[in-house]
Scaffold this motif. Structure first.
Motif, PDB file in Angstrom:
ATOM      1  N   CYS A 112       2.572  10.343  -9.653  1.00  0.00           N
ATOM      2  CA  CYS A 112       1.662  10.653 -10.763  1.00  0.00           C
ATOM      3  C   CYS A 112       1.058  12.039 -10.616  1.00  0.00           C
ATOM      4  N   ALA A 113       0.745  12.411  -9.382  1.00  0.00           N
ATOM      5  CA  ALA A 113       0.144  13.724  -9.157  1.00  0.00           C
ATOM      6  C   ALA A 113       1.150  14.852  -9.309  1.00  0.00           C
ATOM      7  N   LEU A 114       2.404  14.618  -8.905  1.00  0.00           N
ATOM      8  CA  LEU A 114       3.414  15.669  -8.948  1.00  0.00           C
ATOM      9  C   LEU A 114       4.109  15.763 -10.307  1.00  0.00           C
ATOM     10  N   PHE A 115       4.365  14.623 -10.917  1.00  0.00           N
ATOM     11  CA  PHE A 115       5.107  14.607 -12.188  1.00  0.00           C
ATOM     12  C   PHE A 115       4.377  13.758 -13.225  1.00  0.00           C
ATOM     13  N   PRO A 116       3.184  14.150 -13.624  1.00  0.00           N
ATOM     14  CA  PRO A 116       2.429  13.317 -14.576  1.00  0.00           C
ATOM     15  C   PRO A 116       3.081  13.260 -15.955  1.00  0.00           C
ATOM     16  N   ALA A 148       0.832  -1.209   0.000  1.00  0.00           N
ATOM     17  CA  ALA A 148       0.000   0.000   0.000  1.00  0.00           C
ATOM     18  C   ALA A 148       0.865   1.256   0.000  1.00  0.00           C
ATOM     19  N   THR A 149       1.994   1.209   0.708  1.00  0.00           N
ATOM     20  CA  THR A 149       2.899   2.357   0.718  1.00  0.00           C
ATOM     21  C   THR A 149       3.475   2.614  -0.671  1.00  0.00           C
ATOM     22  N   LEU A 150       3.851   1.551  -1.372  1.00  0.00           N
ATOM     23  CA  LEU A 150       4.374   1.704  -2.732  1.00  0.00           C
ATOM     24  C   LEU A 150       3.321   2.276  -3.669  1.00  0.00           C
ATOM     25  N   VAL A 151       2.082   1.835  -3.506  1.00  0.00           N
ATOM     26  CA  VAL A 151       0.999   2.358  -4.350  1.00  0.00           C
ATOM     27  C   VAL A 151       0.798   3.844  -4.098  1.00  0.00           C
ATOM     28  N   VAL A 152       0.796   4.248  -2.831  1.00  0.00           N
ATOM     29  CA  VAL A 152       0.615   5.659  -2.501  1.00  0.00           C
ATOM     30  C   VAL A 152       1.772   6.495  -3.049  1.00  0.00           C
ATOM     31  N   ILE A 153       3.005   5.980  -2.932  1.00  0.00           N
ATOM     32  CA  ILE A 153       4.154   6.708  -3.475  1.00  0.00           C
ATOM     33  C   ILE A 153       4.021   6.873  -4.983  1.00  0.00           C
ATOM     34  N   VAL A 194      -8.169   1.946  -1.124  1.00  0.00           N
ATOM     35  CA  VAL A 194      -7.736   0.796  -0.337  1.00  0.00           C
ATOM     36  C   VAL A 194      -6.366   1.049   0.286  1.00  0.00           C
ATOM     37  N   SER A 195      -5.442   1.626  -0.472  1.00  0.00           N
ATOM     38  CA  SER A 195      -4.080   1.848   0.032  1.00  0.00           C
ATOM     39  C   SER A 195      -4.074   2.856   1.174  1.00  0.00           C
ATOM     40  N   THR A 196      -4.768   3.974   1.005  1.00  0.00           N
ATOM     41  CA  THR A 196      -4.805   4.967   2.082  1.00  0.00           C
ATOM     42  C   THR A 196      -5.517   4.418   3.318  1.00  0.00           C
ATOM     43  N   THR A 197      -6.524   3.588   3.119  1.00  0.00           N
ATOM     44  CA  THR A 197      -7.223   2.990   4.260  1.00  0.00           C
ATOM     45  C   THR A 197      -6.327   2.005   4.999  1.00  0.00           C
ATOM     46  N   VAL A 198      -5.577   1.194   4.248  1.00  0.00           N
ATOM     47  CA  VAL A 198      -4.657   0.243   4.878  1.00  0.00           C
ATOM     48  C   VAL A 198      -3.589   0.979   5.681  1.00  0.00           C
ATOM     49  N   LEU A 199      -3.016   2.029   5.111  1.00  0.00           N
ATOM     50  CA  LEU A 199      -2.008   2.809   5.836  1.00  0.00           C
ATOM     51  C   LEU A 199      -2.605   3.484   7.069  1.00  0.00           C
ATOM     52  N   GLY A 200      -3.818   4.010   6.928  1.00  0.00           N
ATOM     53  CA  GLY A 200      -4.456   4.651   8.064  1.00  0.00           C
ATOM     54  C   GLY A 200      -4.735   3.685   9.193  1.00  0.00           C
ATOM     55  N   ARG A 201      -5.220   2.506   8.863  1.00  0.00           N
ATOM     56  CA  ARG A 201      -5.495   1.510   9.906  1.00  0.00           C
ATOM     57  C   ARG A 201      -4.203   1.016  10.562  1.00  0.00           C
TER      58      ARG A 201
END
Length: 291
Positions: free
Chosen positions: A44-48, A34-39, A274-281
């Motif tokens: 993608c958001a910063l350097f599309p 999940a951390t890799l997905v968020v990174i 899903v990734s942000t939820t997994v990291l948050g939990r």
């Protein structure tokens, strides 16, 4: 003869060193993934342009409805636009709305919760009754109502989601403030003559904002999901903005003929939530000492 050697206890302060990071080896595989997905989504958001150099707005009727291939990894839509480029560039819209809405909701909720929890009495009762009324409505319904009042658009969607999430954070902060107020060090500070607002800023606020930051990571996923839902309903950004919810709505009529138009934006939106939820939990479990 009395032993005067200092007793070593578990309460001794921890020292930073190689052992301090030994817990990183026990991070679950799902959390690491999940951390890799968020990174990747942040990149993608910063350097599309580096990840998807094609123009997400470029039309090419000669390449319309092309299936996924080496030239077009995610295929093309009905207007010949590259789906991969549009999905990658859409990360900036979804993440900015999710992060912005969560930041506003946490800030306002923190202020309201601090005022209600520290003031008590009639002020606390008034704030909590208003919060109870707002929490009676689903967050998505509240967001739709706010958008209907202030109008469509990315900024209005961000504000609508933030307004719908404020009561939840305010209730969490208020309950945390009530717990911290009853602690011994807060009562000792007040007995020693420390001003109430100084005690609030020095003792109550630091012990309240920590758990709130952890819980806000869970709110980012729900904010992104609400943003996609509002865009899907036509209340978000206007075409041809490459926003995931809007792309889902555009691909709805082509699911049988060109499934890739709506499937890939949906996959990216699902992975983000899903990734942000997994990291948050996981962060919440760490803060509670259960990880």
């Amino acid at each position: 003869m009395t032993d005067l050697a200092p007793e070593v206890t578990d309460s001794a302060p921890r020292r930073w060193g190689p052992r301090a990071f030994s817990g990183l080896r026990r991070v679950p595989f799902g959390v690491a993934l999940a951390t890799l997905v968020v990174i990747f989504l942040v990149l993608c958001a910063l350097f599309p342009e580096l990840i998807a150099p094609k123009d997400p707005y470029q039309l090419s009727l000669l390449h319309s409805l092309r299936a996924p291939s080496l030239a077009f990894p995610f295929g093309t839509d009905q207007l010949g636009r590259d789906i991969f480029s549009r999905v990658v560039h859409g990360a900036s819209y979804s993440l900015s709305i999710g992060l912005g809405a969560t930041l506003i909701a946490v800030t306002v909720g923190l202020l309201v919760g601090l005022i209600a929890g520290s003031a008590g009495g009639a002020v606390d009762l008034a704030f909590m009754r208003i919060i109870d009324v707002l929490l009676a409505f689903p967050a998505l319904f509240m967001s739709m109502a706010v958008v209907a009042l202030i109008g469509k658009g990315s900024l209005n969607v961000l504000l609508a989601i933030a307004i719908a999430e404020i009561p939840r954070y305010a209730r969490i902060v208020r309950s945390q403030v009530l717990v911290v107020r009853q602690s011994g060090y807060v009562e000792a500070a007040l007995i020693l003559g420390q001003r109430r607002w100084v005690t609030l800023l020095r003792h109550v606020l630091p012990n309240t904002i920590g758990p709130l930051i952890v819980l806000s990571t869970l709110g980012i996923g729900s904010a992104i999901l609400s943003s996609a839902a509002l865009s899907y309903l036509g209340l978000g950004p206007k075409p041809p903005t490459p926003e995931w919810g809007l792309m889902l709505a555009e691909g709805q009529g082509y699911l049988r003929k060109a499934w890739w138009i709506g499937v890939f934006p949906g996959i990216f939106a699902t992975l983000t939530v899903v990734s942000t939820t997994v990291l948050g939990r996981y962060l919440k479990a760490l803060s509670d000492g259960r990880a």
